[in-house]
Design an enzyme around this catalytic site. Structure first.
Site, PDB file in Angstrom:
ATOM      1  N   LYS A 177       0.864  -1.184   0.000  1.00 13.78           N
ATOM      2  CA  LYS A 177       0.000   0.000   0.000  1.00 13.78           C
ATOM      3  C   LYS A 177       0.901   1.236   0.000  1.00 13.78           C
ATOM      4  O   LYS A 177       1.460   1.626   1.023  1.00 13.78           O
ATOM      5  CB  LYS A 177      -0.895   0.003   1.249  1.00 13.78           C
ATOM      6  N   GLU A 252       8.901   1.344  11.224  1.00 10.94           N
ATOM      7  CA  GLU A 252       9.931   2.378  11.058  1.00 10.94           C
ATOM      8  C   GLU A 252       9.223   3.714  11.180  1.00 10.94           C
ATOM      9  O   GLU A 252       8.452   4.091  10.297  1.00 10.94           O
ATOM     10  CB  GLU A 252      10.608   2.252   9.680  1.00 10.94           C
ATOM     11  N   CYS A 286      12.891  11.031   8.127  1.00  8.68           N
ATOM     12  CA  CYS A 286      12.814  10.496   9.491  1.00  8.68           C
ATOM     13  C   CYS A 286      14.166  10.653  10.165  1.00  8.68           C
ATOM     14  O   CYS A 286      14.258  10.793  11.375  1.00  8.68           O
ATOM     15  CB  CYS A 286      12.423   9.030   9.443  1.00  8.68           C
ATOM     16  N   GLU A 383       8.891  15.924  16.055  1.00  5.82           N
ATOM     17  CA  GLU A 383       9.358  15.787  14.668  1.00  5.82           C
ATOM     18  C   GLU A 383       8.595  16.784  13.801  1.00  5.82           C
ATOM     19  O   GLU A 383       7.374  16.745  13.735  1.00  5.82           O
ATOM     20  CB  GLU A 383       9.084  14.367  14.173  1.00  5.82           C
TER      21      GLU A 383
HETATM   22  P1  NAD Z   1       1.733   8.413   7.825  1.00  9.29           P
HETATM   23  O1  NAD Z   1       1.910   7.652   9.081  1.00  9.29           O
HETATM   24  O2  NAD Z   1       0.693   9.470   7.773  1.00  9.29           O
HETATM   25  O3  NAD Z   1       1.399   7.433   6.609  1.00  9.29           O
HETATM   26  C1  NAD Z   1       2.228   6.342   6.291  1.00  9.29           C
HETATM   27  C2  NAD Z   1       1.404   5.311   5.539  1.00  9.29           C
HETATM   28  O4  NAD Z   1       0.427   4.773   6.432  1.00  9.29           O
HETATM   29  C3  NAD Z   1       0.633   5.877   4.355  1.00  9.29           C
HETATM   30  O5  NAD Z   1       0.632   4.945   3.305  1.00  9.29           O
HETATM   31  C4  NAD Z   1      -0.771   6.052   4.929  1.00  9.29           C
HETATM   32  O6  NAD Z   1      -1.787   6.031   3.961  1.00  9.29           O
HETATM   33  C5  NAD Z   1      -0.862   4.846   5.844  1.00  9.29           C
HETATM   34  N1  NAD Z   1      -1.876   4.941   6.908  1.00  9.29           N
HETATM   35  C6  NAD Z   1      -2.455   6.061   7.419  1.00  9.29           C
HETATM   36  N2  NAD Z   1      -3.356   5.722   8.368  1.00  9.29           N
HETATM   37  C7  NAD Z   1      -3.324   4.363   8.468  1.00  9.29           C
HETATM   38  C8  NAD Z   1      -4.010   3.417   9.297  1.00  9.29           C
HETATM   39  N3  NAD Z   1      -4.908   3.797  10.195  1.00  9.29           N
HETATM   40  N4  NAD Z   1      -3.700   2.110   9.146  1.00  9.29           N
HETATM   41  C9  NAD Z   1      -2.782   1.709   8.257  1.00  9.29           C
HETATM   42  N5  NAD Z   1      -2.120   2.552   7.437  1.00  9.29           N
HETATM   43  C10 NAD Z   1      -2.392   3.872   7.545  1.00  9.29           C
HETATM   44  O7  NAD Z   1       3.177   8.979   7.475  1.00  9.29           O
HETATM   45  P2  NAD Z   1       3.582   9.953   6.300  1.00  9.29           P
HETATM   46  O8  NAD Z   1       3.074  11.319   6.637  1.00  9.29           O
HETATM   47  O9  NAD Z   1       3.210   9.335   5.011  1.00  9.29           O
HETATM   48  O10 NAD Z   1       5.185   9.929   6.407  1.00  9.29           O
HETATM   49  C11 NAD Z   1       5.902  10.709   7.287  1.00  9.29           C
HETATM   50  C12 NAD Z   1       6.312   9.917   8.511  1.00  9.29           C
HETATM   51  O11 NAD Z   1       7.031   8.748   8.125  1.00  9.29           O
HETATM   52  C13 NAD Z   1       7.247  10.686   9.410  1.00  9.29           C
HETATM   53  O12 NAD Z   1       6.844  10.557  10.746  1.00  9.29           O
HETATM   54  C14 NAD Z   1       8.589   9.987   9.207  1.00  9.29           C
HETATM   55  O13 NAD Z   1       9.471  10.099  10.296  1.00  9.29           O
HETATM   56  C15 NAD Z   1       8.182   8.595   8.934  1.00  9.29           C
HETATM   57  N6  NAD Z   1       9.241   7.880   8.212  1.00  9.29           N
HETATM   58  C16 NAD Z   1      10.024   6.987   8.904  1.00  9.29           C
HETATM   59  C17 NAD Z   1      11.062   6.324   8.259  1.00  9.29           C
HETATM   60  C18 NAD Z   1      11.956   5.343   9.007  1.00  9.29           C
HETATM   61  O14 NAD Z   1      12.652   4.593   8.345  1.00  9.29           O
HETATM   62  N7  NAD Z   1      11.963   5.340  10.332  1.00  9.29           N
HETATM   63  C19 NAD Z   1      11.283   6.547   6.904  1.00  9.29           C
HETATM   64  C20 NAD Z   1      10.474   7.453   6.223  1.00  9.29           C
HETATM   65  C21 NAD Z   1       9.441   8.111   6.891  1.00  9.29           C
END
Ligand code: NAD
Length: 482
Positions: A177, A252, A286, A383
């Site tokens: 997804k 992650e 991140c 963050e």
């Molecule tokens: P997000 O958590 O909003 O979304 C991530 C994914 O989860 C998307 O595909 C989203 O559609 C999905 N999602 C949203 N609600 C959900 C639910 N209830 N159940 C299952 N899936 C759901 O994050 P974002 O805004 O897309 O990305 C930014 C975040 O990602 C930041 O916090 C960043 O630190 C983190 N990030 C972490 C790493 C790492 O390796 N630690 C790498 C990249 C990004």
């Protein structure tokens, strides 16, 4: 430019069951690039069932066979590298040069896991020495089953490759997804995977929102494991959902990382490392080292150099040569960053430069530098996920370590010093999953990725990334019984 906008389920491109669509926006112009399928629980169910059927035979393919597919994907990405980089810049907003780095990372990841898949033909089964002459004990590493991969928008293809390559190498069947904000690079990647002739159902993509697609994927009883990259809040929700069916999770999540600059540091190097750690990908990392801890004797000099660097950063159209920072990836992200900049000022930090958005279309903002940042302010603790740098001075090594570790997160850290022993000492004391000493944020697929505390559950990359998609089975045989 031809864009893939449909879902990929059971070896076929198909429309969402309910016919719904979602716009995908170009963050540089705010124009709609495409409309993609907005899937729902019905599509997730189709994809998971297709994956479960495919898993029955895919699980027993040899590692060498799976390696061929992984290498074919790597070659496909190589062949379409410029198109993928263009899609990444169009959809995410990062400068083309940065998007090309992402493409290189994806290729390296598939090639690396192809090697591990091949090695599995020898290493997946190993005999264990036991204190019994009448029994033989064997440990087998087996694929976990159908896995759900959920990824964010900041490094679309890269976060996907870090999950997809080891999952396929292990012999799992996948439902991916992508982020609804940046699905275009992933859908192109899906086209490349499809062209390799991977058996139908082994790899599926369901596009749509987190609530409509991510949540049912995390809840589906036939999914053995969910590997999620995204925000800490959603990661917690995924973990709670997965608890209902007791499926495994790898998470992650977010970070609030520090770069510690010691008084003996090479100042030019320090400026490069701080700027790279905070402004690459418009700070939407991140791993952003958005907290700068600088030893007092060089604090004024470093701050002046950083303010100069931030002020000279060329922000603009990611396709224009010379542009160093594109827009933020979405309007929501721009608003979030602006809110934090406002809070920083209200909570007593001093904005030295940046934080301005030019008039006109696009989610642009100039890199911001705060000094005198209170350690209880939201910009120091939370963050931000944007180009906002917070600088504080320190007097002792202990103070620097304590301040760096004083966070709920623990993803990465950087240390800049000419003193190798001091660098090692500080690295040892930091509660972070990755520490760079005098180095930019290089991540080799052979190593590891993930952090302490609320940044991660589990590790990606290296052999750890493969192990995350495996189950362990012990087979104990009584010797001498036919
Ligand atoms: P997000 O958590 O909003 O979304 C991530 C994914 O989860 C998307 O595909 C989203 O559609 C999905 N999602 C949203 N609600 C959900 C639910 N209830 N159940 C299952 N899936 C759901 O994050 P974002 O805004 O897309 O990305 C930014 C975040 O990602 C930041 O916090 C960043 O630190 C983190 N990030 C972490 C790493 C790492 O390796 N630690 C790498 C990249 C990004």
């Amino acid at each position: 430019m031809q864009l893939h906008t449909q879902q990929y389920i059971d070896g076929r491109w198909c429309r969402a069951a309910n016919g719904a669509r979602l716009p995908v926006v170009n963050p540089s112009t705010e124009e709609v690039l495409a409309e993609i399928d907005a899937g729902s629980a019905a599509d997730v169910d189709l994809a998971v069932r297709a994956a479960a059927r495919a898993f029955r035979s895919w699980r027993s393919t040899s590692g060498a066979e799976r390696a061929q597919y992984l290498r074919a994907i790597a070659r496909g990405v190589e062949a379409r590298g410029e198109h993928l980089a263009t899609l990444q810049s169009l959809n995410n907003g990062k400068p083309l040069e940065e998007a090309r780095i992402d493409v290189g990372d994806v290729i390296a990841t598939f090639d690396y896991y192809a090697g591990l898949a091949e090695a599995l033909d020898v290493t997946a089964e190993s005999e264990v020495t036991i204190p019994s002459a009448e029994h033989r004990a064997v440990i087998r590493r087996e694929p976990a089953g159908v896995v759900g991969l959920i990824v964010p928008w900041n490094f679309p293809m890269v976060t996907t490759a870090w999950k997809l390559a080891p999952a396929l190498a292990a012999g799992c069947a996948v439902v991916l997804k992508p982020s609804e904000v940046t699905p275009l690079p992933e859908l192109e990647l899906a086209a490349i995977v499809a062209e390799t002739g991977l058996p139908a159902g082994v790899f599926n993509v369901v596009t749509g929102t987190g609530a409509e697609v991510g949540a049912p994927l995390a809840a589906h009883p036939l999914v053995a494991k969910v590997s999620f990259t995204g925000s800490t809040g959603v990661g917690q929700t995924v973990m709670k959902t997965a608890a209902d069916t007791l499926k495994g999770v790898s998470l992650e999540l977010g970070g609030k990382s520090s770069i510690i600059v010691c008084a003996d540091a090479d100042l030019d190097l320090a400026v490069d490392l701080v700027a790279g750690g905070a402004f690459f990908n418009a700070g939407q990392m991140c791993s952003a080292t958005s907290r700068v801890l600088v030893e007092r004797p060089i604090a004024a000099a470093l701050t002046a150099r950083l303010a100069d660097r931030a002020g000279r950063t060329v922000v603009g159209d990611p396709f224009l040569p010379g542009v160093q920072m594109g827009p933020l990836t979405s309007r929501a992200q721009l608003e979030r960053v602006r809110r934090y900049i406002g809070e920083g000022k209200e909570q007593g930090a001093r904005l030295v430069t940046g934080g301005e958005s030019p008039v006109g279309a696009g989610y642009f903002i100039t890199p911001a530098l705060f000094i005198d940042v209170p350690t209880d302010s939201s910009i120091w603790r939370e963050e931000i996920f944007g180009p906002v740098l917070c600088v504080r001075g320190f007097d002792t090594e202990e103070e620097a370590i304590d301040t760096a570790n004083d966070t709920d997160f623990g993803l990465v850290a950087t240390v800049v010093t000419r003193d190798a022993a001091r660098g090692k000492r500080i690295a040892d004391a930091l509660a972070a999953g990755v520490v760079w000493i005098n180095a930019p944020q290089l991540i080799f697929p052979q190593t590891s990725w993930g952090g302490y505390k609320r940044s991660s559950i589990g590790r990606e990359l290296g052999p750890f990334g493969l192990a995350a998609f495996q189950e362990i089975k012990q087979v104990l045989t009584a010797i001498g019984h036919p």
